[in-house]
Design an enzyme around this catalytic site. Structure first.
Site, PDB file in Angstrom:
ATOM      1  N   LYS A 198       0.801  -1.224   0.000  1.00  0.00           N
ATOM      2  CA  LYS A 198       0.000   0.000   0.000  1.00  0.00           C
ATOM      3  C   LYS A 198       0.837   1.278   0.000  1.00  0.00           C
ATOM      4  O   LYS A 198       0.397   2.319  -0.495  1.00  0.00           O
ATOM      5  CB  LYS A 198      -0.950   0.001   1.198  1.00  0.00           C
ATOM      6  CG  LYS A 198      -2.011  -1.083   1.149  1.00  0.00           C
ATOM      7  CD  LYS A 198      -3.041  -0.827   0.048  1.00  0.00           C
ATOM      8  CE  LYS A 198      -4.222  -1.777   0.132  1.00  0.00           C
ATOM      9  NZ  LYS A 198      -5.143  -1.612  -1.000  1.00  0.00           N
ATOM     10  N   GLU A 252      -9.620   5.774   3.074  1.00  0.00           N
ATOM     11  CA  GLU A 252     -10.428   4.707   3.650  1.00  0.00           C
ATOM     12  C   GLU A 252      -9.478   3.571   3.975  1.00  0.00           C
ATOM     13  O   GLU A 252      -8.431   3.435   3.364  1.00  0.00           O
ATOM     14  CB  GLU A 252     -11.482   4.246   2.643  1.00  0.00           C
ATOM     15  CG  GLU A 252     -11.013   3.191   1.616  1.00  0.00           C
ATOM     16  CD  GLU A 252      -9.948   3.698   0.657  1.00  0.00           C
ATOM     17  OE1 GLU A 252      -9.781   4.931   0.522  1.00  0.00           O
ATOM     18  OE2 GLU A 252      -9.263   2.866   0.032  1.00  0.00           O
ATOM     19  N   SER A 293       1.563  -9.762  -0.666  1.00  0.00           N
ATOM     20  CA  SER A 293       1.282  -8.317  -0.649  1.00  0.00           C
ATOM     21  C   SER A 293       1.508  -7.652   0.698  1.00  0.00           C
ATOM     22  O   SER A 293       1.732  -6.452   0.770  1.00  0.00           O
ATOM     23  CB  SER A 293      -0.165  -8.080  -1.105  1.00  0.00           C
ATOM     24  OG  SER A 293      -1.067  -8.810  -0.296  1.00  0.00           O
TER      25      SER A 293
END
Lengths: 398, 266
Positions: free
Chosen positions: A87, A109, A374
Site C-alpha cells: 500500500k 479509507e 502483498s
C-alpha cells in the site's frame, strides 16, 4: 511518461459521483499527467521508494513451499516494504501529488488498516493532515493498525454504518471529500473508484510487477507460467499483473475471498461469481448486489478483501480472458497463513494468504509460480489466533 | 387540471409557473420511511401544507450524496422492506395531487436498464428523475431515453462547477436545474452559503428551465432567503425527514413545517 488516463476499461469504469466532485477528478487527472512529466516528482518518488520504502523488494524462492507443491514458487516480498505491505507505493505517490496540488489535508479509507497506515505514514513524512475512515468492525479486528495510525499523527474516524467495514469506510471518505474537496485530496487505496483513480493506483503499483518480471528473468532465465495475487479492490493484483499482460504465455490468476463459501451469500468474490455489473463508489464494475440494485454486504476473514465490488480493470481482464479469477475460503486462507509460517518462517497477511492458499491447492499445468506476498500478517495475529483457537497454531494443521 | 395530456416535463413547468409563490416549494420525501404507507401519508401532508412538487427519494444502500439524516432514513426504509416498486406506488398516489420527481442513485437505474426504468416512471405517473451520481459525462444515453417519454431528467450543478460546465449542464437540463447550495452532502445548515447568490446567477445564465436550490435549506427564513437570492424553486429535505423520524404525529408535524415554508415564500 503518462500521456493520458483511461476513463473506461471496456464497458467498466467511469465517473459516477456527485457533481461537486467532478472538477476535483478533472483537477486530479491533470495534476497526475503533469506530475509524470516532471522529474522533480518522478525523481522524488523513485528516491523515496528506494531509500524510505526499501525498494526493490526481494523476489524469494520459497524452497520448502516449492517442495510441498512440486514446482518452484517465488514470492514477491511486498511484506518487507516499510509499513509492511504494498500500500505504501500508492500512498507515497498520491501524497506527493497532493503536495503538488497544494492541498493541506488528506483523507483515506481503510479495511485491513494497511492503506490507512501507509497513508498516515506518507502524511507524517510530508507534513499533511490525515484523516482515515475505518469501519468499527475493522477497527476491532485490526487493532494494532489503529494504534499505528494514531501514533503517526492521523485521526482515525470510526464508521458505524452497515457492516462497519471497508464499503462503509469508503462511502464515508467520499462524503468527506464532497464536503471538503477544496482543501482535501482523497488517497484512494485500491484500483477502484471513479476515474482517474484506477489508472493512478495501477501506475503507482505496477512497480511490483515491473521489478518481479526483471527479477525472475534474472534468476530463472524465463517468465513464470503463472502470476498469482489476491484481489479485494485489486491494487496489488493489478500492480503485479500489469508488467505481464503483454506476455501471452503467462497466466494471470486473481484470488478472491470465498468467505464461508461461494454457495453462501457470505463471500467477497464478485468476479468469480460472475456477478451482474453495477455502480459502487463511482465505478461500474462487477458487483455484489440484489435484484433491486441494493449493494450486498461482503464477508471475508480478511478485512482487506471484505468488499462487494472490485476495480474495473479486473472486470475487463476477466471478460477479455486475459486473467482468471478464483476464490478460496476463510478456512483455506487461515490454513495457508499457518502453513507459510511453519514452512518458510514468514507470517503472511490474511489477504495474501488467499493467494498462497490457491497455490497450495492448485495442481494445474504450471512449472513456475510467482505469487505476490502483498503484506505481512502481524496485524492479523490477534484475529487469526482467536480463530485458530487456544492462542497458538494447531499442531496438526501446520 | 388534466394530467393525462401533459408530459412530465410540462407538468413540472406548470407547477413552477403556477405556484403563486416567489419560488415553488418542493419537499423531499424518503420513500418507504418509516413505512410505505407512512411515507404516503407524509407526502399527502406535504401537498396539504402547500407543496408545489415533491421529490421522492428511493432508498439506497450507499447514498454518497446524502448526509446522516437521509442516509439513516434510507437504511430504515430498506430494513422495513421498501422496494422500487413500492416507492413508485407511493409516487403514483401522490402524482394525483402534484408532480413527482423521483430521486434514485445510478445503480438503481442501471440494474433495471434505462428503457425499463423510464417505462416504470411513465406507468406510475412520475414526471421527472434526478440521479445524483450521474454527472454530465455519464448522462447522454439516459437523457435520450427520458426525453423520448417526456420524463424530465434533472441535472445538478454545485458551487464547485466551473463556468464552461455550467453551460453544458444547463443546456441539457429538463424540468428544472437542481442547484446544490453547499459544497457537501444533504443536511441542515445554520446559515446559507454566502456564495449562493453567485451560484444561482451562474445557474440561471446557463439554462432556460427554472433554477431550484437544495441542500442545507431547513427553515422558512432560509427558504425565503433562497427565493430572495433568485431561486425559482426551493427543495427542503433533511429537516422534514428528521421531523418524520422524530415527531409523534409525523404527518401533522410536516404539514405545519411545509405550511410555514410555503407562507414564507408567498
Amino acid at each position: 511518461m503518462i500521456a493520458s488516463v483511461e476513463h473506461r476499461f471496456g464497458p467498466y469504469g467511469g465517473q459516477y459521483v456527485p457533481e461537486t466532485l467532478m472538477p476535483a477528478l478533472a483537477e486530479l487527472e491533470a495534476a497526475w499527467i503533469d506530475a509524470n512529466k516532471d522529474v522533480e516528482y518522478t525523481g522524488r518518488l523513485r528516491q523515496l521508494l528506494t531509500d524510505y520504502v526499501g525498494r526493490s523488494s526481494p523476489l524469494y524462492l520459497a524452497e520448502r513451499l516449492s517442495e510441498v507443491v512440486g514446482r518452484p514458487v517465488y514470492l514477491k516480498r511486498e511484506d518487507l516494504n516499510h509499513t509492511g505491505a504494498h500500500k505504501i507505493n500508492n500512498a507515497l505517490g498520491q501524497a506527493l501529488l497532493c503536495k503538488r496540488m497544494g492541498k493541506p489535508r488528506v483523507i483515506a479509507e481503510t479495511g485491513a488498516g494497511q492503506h490507512g497506515v501507509a497513508t498516515a505514514t506518507a502524511c507524517a513524512l510530508l507534513d499533511l493532515e490525515c484523516v482515515v475512515y475505518m469501519g468499527t468492525e475493522d477497527m476491532r479486528r485490526q487493532k494494532p493498525n489503529v494504534e499505528r495510525m494514531k501514533l503517526l499523527g492521523a485521526t482515525v474516524s470510526p464508521v458505524d454504518a452497515g457492516t462497519r467495514t471497508l464499503k462503509e469506510a469508503t462511502s464515508a471518505a467520499i462524503r468527506d471529500w464532497v464536503t471538503n474537496v477544496a482543501t482535501t485530496h482523497y488517497i484512494l487505496g485500491s484500483a477502484a473508484g471513479p476515474s482517474p483513480f484506477p489508472s493512478i493506483v495501477r501506475e503507482l503499483q505496477r512497480v511490483i510487477g515491473d521489478e518481479a518480471r526483471e527479477q525472475i528473468l534474472q534468476k530463472e532465465g524465463r517468465l513464470p507460467a503463472r502470476v498469482i495475487a489476491c484481489v479485494g479492490g485489486g491494487s496489488n493484483a493489478i500492480g503485479m499483473f500489469t508488467a505481464f499482460t503483454g506476455d501471452r504465455t503467462v497466466e494471470l490468476v486473481g484470488v478472491e475471498a470465498a468467505g464461508e463459501g461461494l454457495d453462501t451469500p457470505r463471500h467477497g468474490a464478485p468476479l468469480t461469481k460472475n456477478a451482474k455489473p453495477g455502480i459502487l463508489h463511482g465505478a461500474y464494475s462487477a458487483l455484489m448486489q440484489d435484484d433491486d440494485g441494493q449493494i450486498l454486504e461482503a464477508h471475508s476473514i480478511s478485512a482487506g478483501l471484505d468488499y462487494p465490488g472490485v476495480g474495473p480493470e479486473h472486470a475487463w481482464l476477466r471478460d477479455t480472458g486475459r486473467a482468471t479469477y478464483v476464490a478460496v475460503t476463510d478456512a483455506e486462507a487461515l490454513a495457508a497463513f499457518q502453513r507459510l509460517a511453519r514452512l518458510e518462517g514468514i507470517i503472511p497477511a490474511l489477504e495474501s494468504s488467499h493467494a498462497l492458499a490457491w497455490v497450495l491447492k492448485s495442481e494445474g499445468e504450471s512449472d513456475l509460480d510467482l505469487v505476490c506476498l502483498s503484506g505481512r500478517g502481524d496485524k492479523d495475529l490477534a484475529q487469526a489466533l482467536e480463530m485458530i483457537g487456544g492462542g497458538g497454531a494447531a499442531e496438526g494443521q501446520a | 387540471m388534466s394530467t393525462q395530456t401533459q408530459t412530465g416535463a410540462e407538468r413540472i413547468a406548470a407547477a413552477f409557473a403556477n405556484s403563486g409563490k416567489r419560488a415553488a416549494l418542493m419537499p423531499y420525501l424518503m420513500g418507504g420511511f418509516p413505512t410505505l404507507e407512512g411515507s404516503r401519508a407524509i407526502g399527502e401532508a406535504y401537498a396539504d401544507g402547500g407543496a408545489d412538487l415533491v421529490e421522492l427519494g428511493v432508498p439506497f444502500s450507499d447514498p454518497l450524496a446524502d448526509g446522516p439524516v437521509i442516509h439513516a432514513a434510507g437504511t430504515k426504509a430498506l430494513a422495513a422492506g421498501a422496494t422500487l416498486e413500492g416507492v413508485l406506488e407511493v409516487g403514483r398516489a401522490l402524482s394525483e395531487r402534484l408532480p413527482v420527481v423521483l430521486m434514485a442513485y445510478a445503480n438503481l437505474v442501471y440494474v433495471r436498464g434505462f428503457e425499463a426504468f423510464a417505462e416504470l416512471l411513465v406507468e406510475h405517473g412520475i414526471s421527472g428523475l434526478i440521479v445524483p451520481d450521474l454527472p454530465l459525462e455519464e448522462g447522454p444515453e439516459l437523457l435520450g431515453v427520458c426525453d423520448a417519454r417526456g420524463i424530465a431528467l434533472v441535472p445538478l450543478v454545485a458551487p464547485t462547477t466551473p463556468d464552461e460546465r455550467f453551460a453544458r449542464i444547463g443546456e441539457r437540463a429538463r424540468g428544472f436545474l437542481y442547484t446544490v447550495s453547499v459544497t457537501g452532502t444533504t443536511g441542515e445548515r445554520v446559515a446559507l452559503d454566502d456564495r449562493l447568490g453567485g451560484v444561482l446567477a451562474r445557474a440561471k445564465a446557463s439554462t432556460t428551465v427554472p433554477v431550484a436550490v437544495g441542500f442545507g435549506i431547513g427553515t422558512p427564513a432560509q427558504a425565503a432567503a433562497a427565493a430572495d437570492a433568485g431561486a425559482a424553486g426551493v427543495i427542503v429535505g433533511s429537516r422534514l425527514v428528521r421531523a418524520a423520524a422524530e415527531a409523534d404525529d409525523p404527518a401533522a408535524e410536516v404539514r405545519a413545517l411545509v405550511s410555514a415554508m410555503a407562507d414564507a415564500l408567498r
